[in-house]
Design an enzyme around this catalytic site. Structure first.
Site, PDB file in Angstrom:
ATOM      1  N   ASP A 328       0.791  -0.897  -0.332  1.00  0.00           N
ATOM      2  CA  ASP A 328      -0.288  -0.030   0.182  1.00  0.00           C
ATOM      3  C   ASP A 328       1.236   1.414  -0.095  1.00  0.00           C
ATOM      4  O   ASP A 328       2.115   1.137   0.132  1.00  0.00           O
ATOM      5  CB  ASP A 328      -0.400  -0.268   0.791  1.00  0.00           C
ATOM      6  CG  ASP A 328      -2.042  -1.138   1.023  1.00  0.00           C
ATOM      7  OD1 ASP A 328      -2.667  -0.973  -0.296  1.00  0.00           O
ATOM      8  OD2 ASP A 328      -2.328  -1.125   2.362  1.00  0.00           O
ATOM      9  N   ASP A 660      -5.087  -3.268   4.797  1.00  0.00           N
ATOM     10  CA  ASP A 660      -5.971  -3.046   5.730  1.00  0.00           C
ATOM     11  C   ASP A 660      -7.630  -3.007   6.198  1.00  0.00           C
ATOM     12  O   ASP A 660      -7.574  -3.634   7.095  1.00  0.00           O
ATOM     13  CB  ASP A 660      -5.306  -1.689   6.956  1.00  0.00           C
ATOM     14  CG  ASP A 660      -5.624  -0.711   5.147  1.00  0.00           C
ATOM     15  OD1 ASP A 660      -6.065  -0.919   4.426  1.00  0.00           O
ATOM     16  OD2 ASP A 660      -4.912   0.454   5.064  1.00  0.00           O
ATOM     17  N   ASP A 758      25.307 -31.902  20.340  1.00  0.00           N
ATOM     18  CA  ASP A 758      23.813 -31.510  20.075  1.00  0.00           C
ATOM     19  C   ASP A 758      23.146 -30.158  20.398  1.00  0.00           C
ATOM     20  O   ASP A 758      22.660 -30.075  19.943  1.00  0.00           O
ATOM     21  CB  ASP A 758      22.958 -32.665  19.636  1.00  0.00           C
ATOM     22  CG  ASP A 758      23.086 -33.635  18.811  1.00  0.00           C
ATOM     23  OD1 ASP A 758      24.057 -34.015  18.485  1.00  0.00           O
ATOM     24  OD2 ASP A 758      22.132 -34.763  18.389  1.00  0.00           O
TER      25      ASP A 758
END
Ligand code: ADP
Ligand code: MG
Length: 917
Positions: A328, A660, A758
């Site tokens: 927009d 919106d 790990d």
């Protein structure tokens, strides 16, 4: 018996709930009721409890086998082994538990952020509260785009229309009314006087009296159904799950081979069983998905700090793949601080910033000039019309005399403010000329209309209006006035006449050209323009016929507003282009306005611009062709957005789209990343979006993309590391016996390795800072496979190299008859894995370029693991447990050299990559 609220009048409901329908509940009473009814929220049945998470860790099949194997060793007299294995199983489960819990908690925190705010009337004043705090008896104000926050009886409906598909499955919106009462039982879908939680206000505005909240609502009753849809896995997580299965099967196969080789080689069966199971536990990347979730939710938290709220976790991962942003203009690229700078009425343009400061009531019009008074009167009407046909609220700054601000839509606020600066106060206007009907603004029509009752007596009562009224625009003032304001091009198609200098002129072609010329001059300079037209009525219009009022209008004039670009947008657009992301402007504004701004901020690189009208005329293929070069789309409506998403989305494009309004929701859902506005956006659009911009800012999308790319990079690094380590462990165990040595590693050693490597280093990879080129390279495709871009070969090569280095050291010591050969091998493998962790920190750059300490968690993790390993080798207690022997200084040096060799191989790999590009 349950109360059927819909069979009661508003007054009865208010009585039952003991509330006042003009004042609302008092703060104290609301607080008391919140205690009584508890928060207005759906109880999460989807989320897991701590116990569930813990149980999930334990019920893991391999862990169970491991526990069984332990029990076997107890029977065979290996108590110490059993205890330690159990301890490691518990530690492993604890690690998994804390990882999962952390993931779960941060997701819950994100959900919390997404609770909408609602406007309620309490103690006579309107205030904004979190929807969680609503209680039965509250008065809630609703407007287009709101999601109804609780169940309630309609109190006031001004064209209130609600989409109830979530509850009734009916997608057609339903009109609501306050005055209906039903004598008989009605199905949910037919209760026109009730509003239900989770439905959406599609149109109009109004208020409701809350009857039920939280789990008592109709939505709450079916909440079980809804909650199952929640957390979807990200594309990567899905692929990892699949990969996990393949790896599990492969690992189990290889482990079986190792088991068979061992048994054939004369190892005791129970010893081999334990070894096999430990190896399976180590080799199966069960931590992978948990760590990915943590990386994603940590990423989401970082995005939140930078004003991007993630509503759907997969977005964190896929944001990095965005290569087109459809955005927009108003509020996203611009500041949405509208300011009226020009008033234009037929034949006259007034620079609104230049008006005499001391003389608020008079604009710069020379009244002595011919028609001066008439001009002034037209300006009055323009300002009055702009402020009347308007939903913004005028407020006064700290009771100071002439210092105002507005609440509501900034475009409308600008008009209200312009009128106020001129001396016409919106609240006085509203009181004097009450609004009796309206046809609200929508982004398809791009205009709105209100109808007002005019009365001289009321005008005279207000000091600011008296002067306006006295200047009298027309001889005969009609009892009712229709005011329409909106996009000028659309307005002109409804215009029949122009008001100029006290006369009505038929709106003919020459006028059209004159007016459009004036409009275009302003628009070319990036101004946003709103036209105002009026029409007198002798009778109050029928409520149903309001839509027919938008015709035969008399054009009064137009406002020119400036809305400067956000300063940070310039850099954001540059970043986009460097990062291979194409920004595209899609706006409801006029093409000239849009193009001016787009050029200014760098979105438009050519003169091309397509309007919604032109879009409609293009075929699919024509549009596809044009869309490649056009970066500005103007005067579009939400339906066009959907079409454009369709056009842009294909195999190579991954599209983010902002929106919106209520009508933007479908486009937001369709987009790969739907982006809603936190400040100006409607609840409905936020609901449909993957991400909400808390500051409405375009630049925030770009930062979120950057974070997304970092997260994705780090997940890849982590997988690369984890799988290489697992591959090396299996290869060592498989090749060792083939090279003529006993089983290289003991079960406990394998489990220990799995725990330390790990654990810390892997997690540290998740917080690796951005690669230097993170926003200077094109996006990676969202469809890219896990092993894409050389990752598969990296894992294979590094796994083999690491095991070869380890085995060489081990074999060399074993052949020499060194008693410490196993400890040496064990330590070499762990150190090599740490070296690998350092090596994979960057995709291409060398460790020396990025610096050892640039990821402190990693530096700390590596050092800590080193120390832990030294403790395992050198303290008698752990020596007994892990069957290790103290290494001589020379042997220790050898392990360090071996890990440096490993690092050198990784660095060489990256060096080759740097050369290639
Ligand atoms: P954008 O894409 O820039 O957000 P909008 O959809 O807000 O554009 O506005 C599109 C057009 O609708 C504007 O150019 C203006 O002419 C008109 N418009 C915007 N807001 C209002 C309003 N509150 N009342 C009447 N017309 C409006
Ligand atoms: Mg807008």
């Amino acid at each position: 018996m349950a109360t059927n609220w819909y069979q009661q009048t508003v007054a009865e409901v208010a009585h039952t709930l003991d509330t006042n329908i003009t004042q609302g509940l008092t703060a104290a009473e609301a607080a008391r009721r919140l205690e009584q009814y508890s928060a207005n929220e759906l109880i999460e049945r989807g989320g897991r409890t701590r116990w569930q998470i813990l149980f999930e860790q334990l019920k893991d099949l391999l862990t169970l086998i491991l526990i069984a194997a332990t029990v076997i060793s107890v029977f065979l007299g290996d108590v110490l082994d059993a205890v330690v294995i159990l301890a490691i199983v518990v530690l492993n489960a604890a690690l998994g538990y804390s990882q999962e819990l952390r993931a779960e908690q941060s997701i819950a925190a994100l959900k919390q952020m997404a609770v909408p705010r609602v406007r309620v009337r309490r103690g006579g004043a309107v205030q904004e509260i979190s929807a969680r705090e609503l209680v039965p008896g509250d008065l809630v104000l609703l407007e287009t785009g709101n999601v109804v926050p609780a169940d309630g009886h309609v109190l006031q409906s001004i064209n209130l229309r609600v989409q109830e598909a979530t509850l009734t499955g009916e997608s057609e919106a339903v009109d609501k009314s306050a005055d209906l009462v039903y004598a008989s039982e009605k199905a949910l879908a037919d209760r026109r006087n009730m509003l239900y939680s989770g439905t959406m206000v599609n149109y109009g505005h109004g208020s409701m009296l809350v009857t039920d909240t939280g789990m008592q609502t109709e939505l709450g009753k079916i909440a079980d159904m809804l909650q199952s849809v929640e957390q979807t896995k990200t594309p990567l997580q899905q692929r990892l799950d699949q990969l996990g299965k393949v790896l599990t099967v492969t690992a189990l196969g290889l482990v079986t081979v190792i088991f068979v080789i061992g048994v054939l080689g004369g190892e005791p069966i129970h010893e081999m069983l334990l070894t096999a199971v430990s190896l399976a536990v180590a080799a199966i990347p069960e931590a992978m998905t948990a760590v990915v979730t943590i990386a994603l939710s940590l990423g989401a938290q970082r995005m939140l700090k930078r004003h991007a709220l993630i509503r759907k976790l997969p977005a964190v991962e896929t944001l990095g793949s965005v290569n087109i942003i459809c955005t927009d203009k108003t509020g996203t690229l611009t500041q949405n601080r509208m300011k009226v700078t020009v008033l234009d009425i037929a034949n006259r343009r007034i620079d609104f910033t230049q008006r005499a400061a001391d003389n608020r009531l008079a604009l710069m019009v020379d009244k002595a000039a011919p028609g001066g008074r008439r001009v002034q009167a037209t300006l009055d009407l323009l300002l009055v019309g702009g402020a009347l046909c308007n939903d913004a609220i005028l407020a006064r700054e700290n009771n100071e005399q002439n210092s105002y601000y507005t609440v509501g839509d900034p475009t409308e606020g600008a008009l209200v403010l312009a009128a106020a600066e001129y001396g016409i106060l919106k609240n006085e206007l509203d009181a004097a000329f009450p609004r009796i009907a309206e046809y609200p603004f929508d982004s398809e029509r791009k205009r709105m209309t209100t109808v007002h009752q005019l009365s001289q007596a009321a005008a005279m009562a207000s000091p600011s209006l008296r002067a306006v009224w006295d200047r009298k625009l027309v001889d005969r003032v009609p009892p009712f006035l229709v005011v329409t304001k909106g996009a000028l091009d659309g307005l002109l198609t409804l215009t029949q006449a122009v008001w100029s200098e006290g006369n009505l002129h038929p709106f003919d072609e020459s006028w059209r050209v004159r007016v459009m010329d004036a409009h275009n001059q302003l628009a070319q300079n990036g101004m946003r323009i709103l036209g105002v037209a009026v029409r007198g009525l002798d009778h109050a219009p029928d409520a149903k016929a309001v839509k027919q009022l938008e015709q035969a209008l008399i054009l009064v004039g137009m406002f020119g507003m400036i809305d400067p670009a956000r300063p940070e947008v310039y850099a954001a657009i540059k970043t986009c282009k460097r990062a291979g992301i194409r920004p595209i402007m899609i706006t409801g504004d006029h093409p000239l306005t849009a193009h001016h701004i787009a050029t200014q901020i760098g979105i438009a690189e050519n003169d091309l611009c397509l309007t919604g009208e032109e879009l409609d005329k293009l075929s699919e293929s024509e549009l596809k062709q044009k869309a490649k070069t056009v970066s500005v789309f103007a005067r579009v409506s939400p339906a066009h957005k959907l079409r454009l998403i369709h056009i842009y989305q294909d195999k190579t494009n991954f599209v983010a789209m902002t929106g919106d309004g209520v009508n933007d929701a479908p486009a937001l859902r369709k987009a790969d990343i739907g982006v809603a506005m936190g400040i100006t956006g409607t609840d409905v659009s936020k609901d449909a979006a993957d991400m909400v911009l808390l500051d409405d800012n375009f630049a925030t999308i770009v930062t979120a993309i950057e974070e997304g790319r970092i997260v994705y990079d780090n997940i890849r690094k982590f997988i690369k590391y984890l799988l290489s380590c697992n591959a090396s462990e299996i290869a060592v165990m498989l090749l060792g016996p083939l090279l003529g040595m006993p089983l290289p590693l003991l079960p406990l050693q394998i489990l220990w390795m799995n725990l330390v490597t790990d654990g810390l280093p892997a997690l540290a990879l998740g917080v690796e800072p951005a690669e230097a080129n993170v926003m200077a390279r094109p996006p990676y495709s969202a469809q890219e496979g896990i092993f894409g871009r050389g990752m598969g070969s990296f894992i294979g090569v590094m796994g083999i190299v690491m095991s070869l280095i380890t085995l060489s050291v081990g074999l060399w010591a074993y052949r020499r008859g060194d008693a410490a050969w196993q400890t040496l091998l064990f330590t070499t493998l762990i150190f090599a894995q740490l070296a690998l962790a350092l090596g994979v920190r960057s995709e291409k750059r060398s460790l020396f370029q990025i610096g050892f300490f640039s990821n402190r968690s990693m530096a700390g993790g590596v050092l800590l693991t080193l120390v832990l390993q030294l403790i395992v080798i050198y303290t008698p207690f752990f020596q007994r447990i892990f069957k290790t022997t103290a290494l001589t200084f020379r042997d220790l040096l050898i392990t360090v050299m071996a890990s440096l060799l490993m690092l050198a191989v990784v660095e060489a790999w990256k060096w080759v990559l740097r050369r290639k590009t």
